[in-house]
Design a protein around this motif. Structure first.
Motif, mmCIF file in Angstrom:
data_model
loop_
_atom_site.group_PDB
_atom_site.id
_atom_site.type_symbol
_atom_site.label_atom_id
_atom_site.label_comp_id
_atom_site.label_asym_id
_atom_site.label_seq_id
_atom_site.Cartn_x
_atom_site.Cartn_y
_atom_site.Cartn_z
ATOM 1 N N PRO A 78 -5.656 44.836 -37.539
ATOM 2 C CA PRO A 78 -6.651 43.774 -37.367
ATOM 3 C C PRO A 78 -6.028 42.444 -36.967
ATOM 4 O O PRO A 78 -4.867 42.161 -37.272
ATOM 5 C CB PRO A 78 -7.304 43.681 -38.752
ATOM 6 C CG PRO A 78 -6.283 44.229 -39.695
ATOM 7 C CD PRO A 78 -5.585 45.303 -38.933
ATOM 8 N N ALA A 79 -6.826 41.631 -36.286
ATOM 9 C CA ALA A 79 -6.421 40.268 -35.951
ATOM 10 C C ALA A 79 -6.687 39.358 -37.140
ATOM 11 O O ALA A 79 -7.370 39.742 -38.104
ATOM 12 C CB ALA A 79 -7.189 39.782 -34.725
ATOM 13 N N HIS A 90 -15.440 33.419 -28.205
ATOM 14 C CA HIS A 90 -15.876 34.249 -27.074
ATOM 15 C C HIS A 90 -14.779 34.337 -26.012
ATOM 16 O O HIS A 90 -14.572 35.403 -25.411
ATOM 17 C CB HIS A 90 -17.152 33.670 -26.459
ATOM 18 C CG HIS A 90 -18.368 33.781 -27.339
ATOM 19 N ND1 HIS A 90 -18.656 34.901 -28.079
ATOM 20 C CD2 HIS A 90 -19.372 32.887 -27.581
ATOM 21 C CE1 HIS A 90 -19.787 34.707 -28.751
ATOM 22 N NE2 HIS A 90 -20.230 33.496 -28.456
ATOM 23 N N SER A 91 -14.070 33.237 -25.785
ATOM 24 C CA SER A 91 -12.982 33.256 -24.797
ATOM 25 C C SER A 91 -11.869 34.207 -25.230
ATOM 26 O O SER A 91 -11.326 34.963 -24.410
ATOM 27 C CB SER A 91 -12.419 31.841 -24.611
ATOM 28 O OG SER A 91 -13.381 30.973 -24.050
ATOM 29 N N LEU A 92 -11.546 34.191 -26.508
ATOM 30 C CA LEU A 92 -10.513 35.081 -27.021
ATOM 31 C C LEU A 92 -10.953 36.537 -26.918
ATOM 32 O O LEU A 92 -10.182 37.398 -26.454
ATOM 33 C CB LEU A 92 -10.191 34.732 -28.474
ATOM 34 C CG LEU A 92 -9.217 35.660 -29.201
ATOM 35 C CD1 LEU A 92 -7.871 35.720 -28.486
ATOM 36 C CD2 LEU A 92 -9.036 35.209 -30.657
ATOM 37 N N SER A 93 -12.170 36.825 -27.326
ATOM 38 C CA SER A 93 -12.679 38.199 -27.248
ATOM 39 C C SER A 93 -12.655 38.707 -25.815
ATOM 40 O O SER A 93 -12.213 39.836 -25.547
ATOM 41 C CB SER A 93 -14.111 38.255 -27.790
ATOM 42 O OG SER A 93 -14.197 37.766 -29.097
ATOM 43 N N GLU A 101 -7.555 45.553 -24.531
ATOM 44 C CA GLU A 101 -7.021 45.547 -25.892
ATOM 45 C C GLU A 101 -8.164 45.324 -26.882
ATOM 46 O O GLU A 101 -8.281 44.239 -27.481
ATOM 47 C CB GLU A 101 -5.945 44.473 -26.073
ATOM 48 C CG GLU A 101 -5.265 44.548 -27.439
ATOM 49 C CD GLU A 101 -4.227 43.440 -27.671
ATOM 50 O OE1 GLU A 101 -3.736 43.329 -28.799
ATOM 51 O OE2 GLU A 101 -3.929 42.697 -26.724
ATOM 52 N N PRO A 102 -9.009 46.324 -27.069
ATOM 53 C CA PRO A 102 -10.058 46.159 -28.083
ATOM 54 C C PRO A 102 -9.437 46.085 -29.472
ATOM 55 O O PRO A 102 -8.560 46.876 -29.817
ATOM 56 C CB PRO A 102 -10.914 47.420 -27.924
ATOM 57 C CG PRO A 102 -9.982 48.432 -27.334
ATOM 58 C CD PRO A 102 -9.045 47.662 -26.449
ATOM 59 N N VAL A 103 -9.852 45.109 -30.247
ATOM 60 C CA VAL A 103 -9.337 44.926 -31.607
ATOM 61 C C VAL A 103 -10.459 45.313 -32.571
ATOM 62 O O VAL A 103 -11.482 44.650 -32.650
ATOM 63 C CB VAL A 103 -8.893 43.468 -31.830
ATOM 64 C CG1 VAL A 103 -8.345 43.300 -33.255
ATOM 65 C CG2 VAL A 103 -7.847 43.058 -30.811
ATOM 66 N N GLU A 118 -18.287 40.914 -33.694
ATOM 67 C CA GLU A 118 -19.532 41.229 -32.983
ATOM 68 C C GLU A 118 -19.280 41.332 -31.483
ATOM 69 O O GLU A 118 -19.834 42.208 -30.806
ATOM 70 C CB GLU A 118 -20.592 40.170 -33.295
ATOM 71 C CG GLU A 118 -21.131 40.263 -34.723
ATOM 72 C CD GLU A 118 -22.064 39.127 -35.082
ATOM 73 O OE1 GLU A 118 -22.184 38.170 -34.275
ATOM 74 O OE2 GLU A 118 -22.676 39.175 -36.173
ATOM 75 N N ASP A 119 -18.422 40.449 -30.951
ATOM 76 C CA ASP A 119 -18.047 40.548 -29.540
ATOM 77 C C ASP A 119 -17.345 41.875 -29.266
ATOM 78 O O ASP A 119 -17.609 42.554 -28.256
ATOM 79 C CB ASP A 119 -17.107 39.401 -29.158
ATOM 80 C CG ASP A 119 -17.809 38.070 -29.002
ATOM 81 O OD1 ASP A 119 -19.061 38.049 -29.009
ATOM 82 O OD2 ASP A 119 -17.104 37.049 -28.878
ATOM 83 N N MET A 120 -16.413 42.242 -30.152
ATOM 84 C CA MET A 120 -15.682 43.490 -29.970
ATOM 85 C C MET A 120 -16.608 44.697 -30.086
ATOM 86 O O MET A 120 -16.469 45.684 -29.349
ATOM 87 C CB MET A 120 -14.555 43.587 -31.001
ATOM 88 C CG MET A 120 -13.381 42.693 -30.703
ATOM 89 S SD MET A 120 -12.511 43.226 -29.201
ATOM 90 C CE MET A 120 -11.637 41.705 -28.778
#
Length: 295
Positions: A78-79, A90-93, A101-103, A118-120
Motif C-alpha cells: 500500500p501507499a 487525483h493527479s497522483l492517482s 501501476e495500480p495501487v 476511490e480513484d484506484m
C-alpha cells in the motif's frame, strides 16, 4: 500540479523536508521511513529486489502541497499519503494509473487516502473499502498510572526470538480485539537483521516482573525532526489486565521526553482499550487516519 517521483529518499527529503518538519508529528511515518531507508542504504543495506520503493512530492507552482510514498513491503504494497488537496490526489492517482501501476491499498490521512483509493477502484473496476480506522496521538501532560510490579529495561539480543514472536502476535491479537478476523490486517514484521539493529539501538524495551522475566514489549522509533513514535506495544494474553501496557508506555514516554523528543503513537479506533489507556496517561488525539483496500 507537478508531480516529482524519487527513488532516493535523500533527494525526496531535500525537496520536501522543510514542509515535513513544519508538522513533525503528522509527518512521523513518511519522514521516519525516508530517513531509515537512507540510513540503511548508506550502510550498504539494499532494498529488497522487486518491492516498490518511491516517494513523491506534489507541487503547485513552487509550493509543496502533498507528499506520499510506496515503501510498505507487505500485502499489496500500500501507499502512504499525507494530507493534500483533492486535485493533488487525483493527479497522483492518474499518474500511477497512466504508468500502469495500480495501487490496491493506501494508508494515511483522511480524506486524501479515501479519495486516492476511490480513484484506484474506478480505474481498475474494483471497490474501495475501509480496512481499519486509526488515530494519531501526541503526548500532552504525562500522567503516571497506578503502580505495577516490575520495571522497564532495554531488551537484549538474547531476547530477540521472544520479541520477534511478540511482533508476530501483535497484529493478530489487535485484529481480534477490534472484532476483525485474526490476521485480517497485513502488516510489516521486521527481518531478523532489522530487529537486531532495533534492539542494539536501545529502542526496544521490555517490562519485566520481579524475577526479571519479560511480560511486555514496547518499541520506540528513532527520532525524526525531534518526534519519536511508540509502537508496537504488546502484552501476552496471560499477562493482560494488570496495567502493564500503561506502565510500559508511560515509562518509555518519560524516557523520550527526558531526551528532548516528542512522543506520539497510533491506535486502532476499533480497539477501545488501547485508546482509553493512552489517553489516561496523557496522549491527546491529533488526527484521524485510515487504511483502505481496493479489491
Amino acid at each position: 500540479m507537478e508531480l516529482r517521483f524519487f527513488d532516493d529518499p535523500v533527494a525526496f527529503l531535500d525537496v520536501a523536508g522543510d514542509v515535513l518538519a513544519e508538522q513533525p508529528v503528522l509527518s512521523t511515518v513518511i519522514a521516519g521511513v525516508a530517513e531509515r531507508i537512507a540510513t540503511q542504504r548508506e550502510a550498504g543495506i539494499a532494498w529488497p529486489e522487486g518491492l516498490p520503493c518511491w516517494f513523491v512530492v506534489v507541487l503547485d507552482g513552487d509550493d509543496v502541497v502533498g507528499t506520499a510514498m510506496r515503501t510498505a513491503p507487505f500485502g499489496t504494497y500500500p501507499a502512504y499519503l499525507m494530507p493534500m488537496p483533492e486535485d493533488a490526489v487525483h493527479s497522483l492517482s492518474k499518474a500511477l494509473l497512466d504508468r500502469d501501476e495500480p495501487v490496491l491499498g493506501a494508508n494515511g490521512a483522511l480524506p486524501a487516502v479515501q479519495t486516492f483509493c476511490e480513484d484506484m477502484a474506478e480505474g481498475t473496476g474494483k471497490t474501495a473499502r475501509v480496512e481499519r480506522h486509526t488515530r494519531l496521538f501526541e503526548l500532552g501532560d504525562l500522567v503516571e498510572p497506578r503502580p505495577v510490579a516490575g520495571r522497564l529495561r532495554p531488551a537484549t539480543l538474547d531476547e530477540q526470538d521472544l520479541v520477534a514472536s511478540w511482533y508476530e502476535a501483535f497484529m493478530a491479537d489487535a485484529d481480534e480485539q477490534a472484532g476483525r478476523e485474526p490476521g485480517a490486517s497485513p502488516h510489516e514484521a521486521p527481518t531478523d537483521e532489522e530487529l537486531g539493529r532495533r534492539i542494539e539501538s536501545g529502542r526496544v524495551f521490555v517490562w519485566v516482573d520481579e524475577d526479571d522475566v519479560p511480560v511486555n514489549v514496547t518499541v520506540a522509533t528513532a527520532p525524526t525532526y525531534g518526534v519519536s513514535r511508540i509502537g508496537p506495544v504488546y502484552t501476552p494474553k496471560e499477562q493482560r489486565g494488570r496495567g502493564l501496557a500503561s506502565a510500559a508506555v508511560y515509562a518509555v514516554s518519560a524516557l523520550l521526553r527526558q531526551s528532548g523528543e516528542r512522543p506520539c503513537l497510533f491506535t486502532d479506533q476499533a480497539n477501545p482499550t488501547s485508546n482509553k489507556i493512552y489517553e489516561a496517561i496523557g496522549y491527546r488525539r491529533l488526527v484521524d487516519m485510515a487504511n483502505l483496500r481496493v479489491e
